[in-house]
Scaffold this active site. Sequence first.
Site, PDB file in Angstrom:
ATOM      1  N   ALA A   1     -17.770  11.257   1.909  1.00 12.41           N
ATOM      2  CA  ALA A   1     -17.535  10.566   0.691  1.00 12.41           C
ATOM      3  C   ALA A   1     -18.263  10.850  -0.424  1.00 12.41           C
ATOM      4  CB  ALA A   1     -17.589   9.032   0.778  1.00 12.41           C
TER       5      ALA A   1
ATOM      6  N   ASP B   1       0.823  -1.185   0.115  1.00 14.83           N
ATOM      7  CA  ASP B   1       0.116  -0.161   0.075  1.00 14.83           C
ATOM      8  C   ASP B   1       0.933   1.127  -0.029  1.00 14.83           C
ATOM      9  OD1 ASP B   1      -2.637  -0.584  -0.124  1.00 14.83           O
ATOM     10  OD2 ASP B   1      -2.792  -1.130   1.821  1.00 14.83           O
TER      11      ASP B   1
ATOM     12  N   THR C   1     -19.682  14.391  -0.698  1.00 15.81           N
ATOM     13  CA  THR C   1     -19.382  15.795  -1.354  1.00 15.81           C
ATOM     14  C   THR C   1     -17.953  15.578  -1.614  1.00 15.81           C
ATOM     15  OG1 THR C   1     -18.738  16.379   0.914  1.00 15.81           O
ATOM     16  CG2 THR C   1     -21.013  16.756   0.060  1.00 15.81           C
ATOM     17  N   ARG C   2     -17.109  14.939  -1.188  1.00 21.91           N
ATOM     18  CA  ARG C   2     -15.403  15.020  -1.037  1.00 21.91           C
ATOM     19  C   ARG C   2     -14.848  16.463  -0.847  1.00 21.91           C
ATOM     20  NH1 ARG C   2     -13.949  12.771  -6.268  1.00 21.91           N
ATOM     21  NH2 ARG C   2     -15.611  13.405  -7.245  1.00 21.91           N
ATOM     22  N   MET C   3     -15.768  16.883   0.030  1.00 17.96           N
ATOM     23  CA  MET C   3     -15.336  18.475   0.452  1.00 17.96           C
ATOM     24  C   MET C   3     -15.280  18.376   1.848  1.00 17.96           C
ATOM     25  SD  MET C   3     -16.903  21.100  -2.435  1.00 17.96           S
ATOM     26  CE  MET C   3     -18.703  20.370  -1.856  1.00 17.96           C
ATOM     27  N   SER C   4     -14.566  19.604   2.427  1.00 16.56           N
ATOM     28  CA  SER C   4     -14.815  19.747   3.794  1.00 16.56           C
ATOM     29  C   SER C   4     -14.626  21.231   3.779  1.00 16.56           C
ATOM     30  CB  SER C   4     -14.036  19.288   4.731  1.00 16.56           C
ATOM     31  OG  SER C   4     -12.559  19.602   4.518  1.00 16.56           O
TER      32      SER C   4
ATOM     33  N   PHE D   1     -15.679  16.366   6.193  1.00 17.23           N
ATOM     34  CA  PHE D   1     -15.649  15.717   4.894  1.00 17.23           C
ATOM     35  C   PHE D   1     -16.623  14.652   4.551  1.00 17.23           C
ATOM     36  CE2 PHE D   1     -13.836  12.283   2.258  1.00 17.23           C
ATOM     37  CZ  PHE D   1     -13.250  12.982   1.110  1.00 17.23           C
TER      38      PHE D   1
ATOM     39  N   ASP E   1      -5.584  -4.402   5.771  1.00 18.41           N
ATOM     40  CA  ASP E   1      -6.226  -4.432   6.969  1.00 18.41           C
ATOM     41  C   ASP E   1      -7.620  -4.325   6.800  1.00 18.41           C
ATOM     42  OD1 ASP E   1      -6.203  -2.031   5.517  1.00 18.41           O
ATOM     43  OD2 ASP E   1      -5.401  -0.877   7.127  1.00 18.41           O
TER      44      ASP E   1
END
Lengths: 195, 680, 575
Positions: B377, B305, B379-382, B375, B516
């Site tokens: 998932a 990863d 809107t993928r903004m904060s 944040f 994981d």
Amino acid sequence: MRIWTAIRMTIVLTVLTGIVYPLAIAAAAHALFPWQAEGSLVTSGGTVVGSALIGQNFSAPRYFSGRPSAAGDKGYDAANSGGSNLGPTNKSLITAVAARVHEVRESNPGTVSVPVDLVTASGSGLDPEISIAAADLQIPRVAKARGLDEDTVRKLVRANTERRSLGLFGEPGVNVLMLNLALDRLRSGDRPAGS
Amino acid sequence: MAERKATPLWEGKIVRAAALDSLRKFDPRIQAKNPVMFVVEVTAFAVTLIILRDLAAGAHRQLGFELQIALWLWFTVGFANFAEAMAEGRGKAQADNLRKTRTETMAKRIGNGGAIAMVAATQLRKGDVVMVEAGDVIPGDGEVIEGVAAVNEAAITGESAPVIRESGGDRSAVTGGTTVISDWIKVRITANPGETFLDRMISLVEGAQRQKTPNEIALSILLAGLTIIFMMVCVSLYPFALYGGTILTLPVLVALLVCLIPTTIGGLLSAIGIAGMDRLVQHNVLAMSGRAVEAAGDVDTLLLDKTGTITLGNRMAEEFLPVAGVLPQELAEAAQLASLADETPEGRSIVVLAKRAYGLRGRELGGDGAEFIPFSAQTRMSGVDLHGHRIRKGATDAVIKFVEEHGGHAPADLNAMVEKIARSGGTPLVVADNARMLGVIHLKDVVKEGIRERFERLRAMGLRTVMITGDNPLTAAAIAKESGVDDFLAEATPETKLRLIREEQAQGKLVAMIGDGTNDAPALAQADVGIAMNAGTQAAREAGNMVDLDSNPTKVMEVVEIGKQLLITRGALTTFSIANDVAKYFAIIPAMFVIGYPDLQALNIMHLATPESAILSAVIFNALIIIALIPLALRGVAYRPLGAAAILTRNLLIYGLGGVIVPFIGIKAIDLIVSALHLA
Amino acid sequence: MLANAIIQIGLFLLLVTAISVPLGHYMARVFAGEKTFLDPLLKPVERLIYRLGGVHPENEQTWVEYAVSMLLFSAAGMLLLYGLERLQGWLPLNPQALGAVAPDLAFNTAASFTTNTNWQAYGGETTMSYLTQMAGLAFHNFVSAAAGIAIAIAVVRGFIRRNSKTIGNFWFDLTRATLWVLLPICVVMALALVWQGVPDNFAPYVRAKTVAGAVQTIAEGPVASQEIIKELGTNGGGFFNANSAHPYENPTPLSNLIEMLAIFAIGASLTHTFGKMVGDSRQGWVLYGVMAILFLTGVAVCTWSEQRGNPMLARAGVNEIASASQSGGNMEGKEVRFGIVDSALFATVTTDTSCGAVNSMHDSYTPLGGFIPLLNMQIGEIIFGGVGSGLYGMLVMAVLAVFIAGLMVGRTPEYLGKKIEGREMKLAMLFILIFPLVILIPAGLAVVLPAGLAGISNPGPHGFSQILYAYTEASANNGSAFAGLNANTGFYNVTLALVMLCGRFLMKVPVLALAGSLAAKRSVPESAGTFPTNGATFVILLIGVILIVAALTFFPADALGPIVEQLAMRHSHLY
């Protein structure tokens, strides 16, 4: 089913490799090299006296003698080839060789060291050759027995010496049968055929 | 990484226990598992019987000599037993530490009606639900189904910093024996007593449940084959000797046999296997089987990863890039505002950068009418809503959409800036205020120090590394280039990961990966070596065949090295053992036949004193070499990440050629001592 | 002398190398069923054979089917030969009117030729009719060789196939090996031998009146056609008792060269066939290199020891020193035309392979000189080796070497991409185990039983060597001998025949099983971490493993035979 295949293949391949192939080779051999195919036979006065490739027994002083032979009971049995198979630490070997050395010295006075091939049995028991050293050693005896001068005999020895193949392979050697035939021819003027 | 301290090799307590334990292992039923040593034991027994018979008959021509042979034959078996007992003892020492945590835990089992009953942890069964509160020890392996708690997992990891365990998500698995230090959780038990992680770990490190691994089986076949050959050699030697007039006695023939059969590797083989497991445990990795450890040595492709393995887990803000018409200061301030409540490392790094570059002090905005937008998932903004400003930071397309919804549009130069950042391996974070596009924050992935060298090492070992990342291909390529990884899989999803593994395997390659999350489970199961992080989900832990208790993603490299080391140690000792036979022949054969064939004295090139001393010295050497090689068997042959050709040449010289030479010196030295002491 | 030895041996190896590359690549095409220049001539014959034999060459066989076909075919051939021997008195082409061969000898000979051993407890010219020699013995010379090649090819297929249940079709491989490889070479080379003087006729034995006045009966026969397949197929059964020492079988140094080249030709070429088939010619060259190094070492020691001669003869007044006028050395049992170098070279060549033809009598070699042939066989005849069996024997050793040392690179050992695991190890060890089992145990019996001891013709350690040699060559399917041993007795005929059958079939079956097991595996791609089997390190490793396995197995026995005898000879101890 599988057994059938095995049997049929055995028969088919026997005919091919066991009958057709050897007959074809024999035919081709006779067409191309008839003398060799028949065994390189040497004739003298119309009778076969032997093969140029196969050694013979010579014990008379006027003939060059060949190597000791273990083929057959009397040696040089061309229908029963073989060596002595004596091992290097076998008493019999050392005794036999010592006896032969003695014999060579007896019949060739003045000989000190004896060339090894003259007192050891060949592998086939039919070795047609001896080494040049072994032939040279016998020249005085043969010349004396035949009332010839040594140079004449030496010339014949040289003429019947096979060099190394291609100058590289094997060892030079003197063909005893052909040499002795040549010696006889010197006297009689006969021409042995075939060679 | 909290490495377990390696136990000192000759720790008194372990040695004493091992010495005792090696006596128990004389039991023929135990020996029978190891054909080579079984032969030694049987022949030692036979020789002893012969001596006793001769004693009873009063015919003891060579009693002292034969007694010594018998004694050293028993020592040979004993030393091999001791080696195995040492390896097991060291494992047990690890296990004892673990076992302490398991004792006498009480569990609060939640009954059908919701009532809580106190039961012993050992009575819990799969499917039971227990309540664990602050201060309680988690009674068994399980999955958090409700609640969130800080858990101290020091018992199994040695790491005392608490970790968070919560229901759902990728941090839901808990391990029996660990302690909840705050809050509470409800746990569904997933393993019956005796089958928990801890139990498995204990039995594995103790070697109790050890099954022979495939390679060990193949090697055992080789050793058994050699043993049979040498038995034929010795059996036929009796008539051969008779031919020459020599009558060989049983003790002498047995001495030859035992010297020839590969006792060195035969005696150390199981110790090597146990020690390999032990080394893994020292690295806090728990393998579900020895097979997995072996497979690790064979790995061709390593899936890593990106985050946490190749790069530091956190991306750092590197630069503020305002669009035309916006001052850098303005962008920095907006970015800082949007990040103030953002506790992620990225968020913090933005605040820090704004302060450092523009002297902007982060303000306390609490209760000031500010509303933070976290944040998500979707809107993928904060960002933050403050005094009518709606400041947003986030993924490029998301923020552009946001601006357009507010009637604005993306300036012409934005795209070029975004692309430039991506190409350099960074992550662009676009900042906007309502309809106004302000600019881009350059978040940079920081490649771990020394990672390039590690990849070079792996390449030399013949491993191909593949970086797995959710980044777009452009970013991924840049990081791959910077870190020196061989290949990458960008925009990875569980499906593409699985496909990648299958493709590699179709080419015959062995794949290792570390993972994981629950969505890693299929890939972990598919991989030949799947290392699950202990902090991961129960699903992941079940799917993999190793568990890394430290949850350290770079651990896979060590695992591979341990796997290789295990095989190298076996090969080295096998080679050494076989090469040893040359010298033993030169010691024993002339000694056996010098009476019948005095000429054979010429073969006594070591000039050993007497025939008896020669034979005895060879037997003693053969026994002592086992003891001498125990440290090597337990520690493993030093592994260097060189190409296979270089390793081979090196090891062949050391263990092949060395194996030929060493016994000549050793037997000669022992012969000097034996004859000085008039033992033979 | 030394210069000539180096030139002869060097030139010989050079010629072998020059022949082996094109022949090897040609064979790769033959067994892949690809086009060759002989197709117009041979395709119709091939089709005819399949039709008459009821063979469907396109049916792929599993290793079990392959092995069963091979075994049934061998059994049918063995029965046929036994029948011919027993009935030859009533059959044609028997000008000497030789009678039926005794049952135990007939059984021994049938086993011997079926197993490609060609051990001869009889003298050819005194025992076998022309028909038996042709249709009985020469047939086996062809097909036992072809079967060997077939199995080698099947084993190579095991390495190159992936996830495959099958390893080819035995009948296809057998027929192709016979038609495309053995027959064409034999036809050309048989005629070359005739040119050099090897007879080929069906005449009765010639009665010559010798110069000295005696009568000499000279054995004749279709020698040339049998002679060449005897070498090319590494069979070694001589037309005459003296084998290739007989001037009719091997009249000149040039015929000797042809015969030696024929012995090595296919074994050497198969390494390149292997390289070609696995797609890495270096893999073939590695095996070739291992073989060449072992060959050169053997021939050097043997030549040196024979040239040095027997000190006890020197003491008797014999000149053993080489000069322009004699080869010197230990000439007991050797022919003048071959001298020391060509004899030692032939002895090495014939025992590197499973040939067993001899142009000098190994029994009379110096102990060290005779140890080389013995050791060559104990190694397993993998130095170029028997046709086919040399390659697969070497591949088994490679598997073993890869396994022992391959672990030392830190991976599960793999050879040519195939992991070597428990099953492969089991089969390889079985293959390796059979060999000492059928040598040491029967030899142990023979050296204590009166029936065994009766055969010994040389006392002392040499007598032990004779017995050890006999069982070694029988297991190794060589057929050469310390020929003084009188082995035409019930005891030896039966025990040696059983040993030969075990040495052949008990080793072939595991090797086919190994091929099947490998073919079923997937293939692991190469990487920097892969054990490299195509370089110099592997050459050294493989040589080391080969020598150590042989030395560990046979050192005690050898110490009591040739080694102690050599020391005795140097100390002038006689027996």
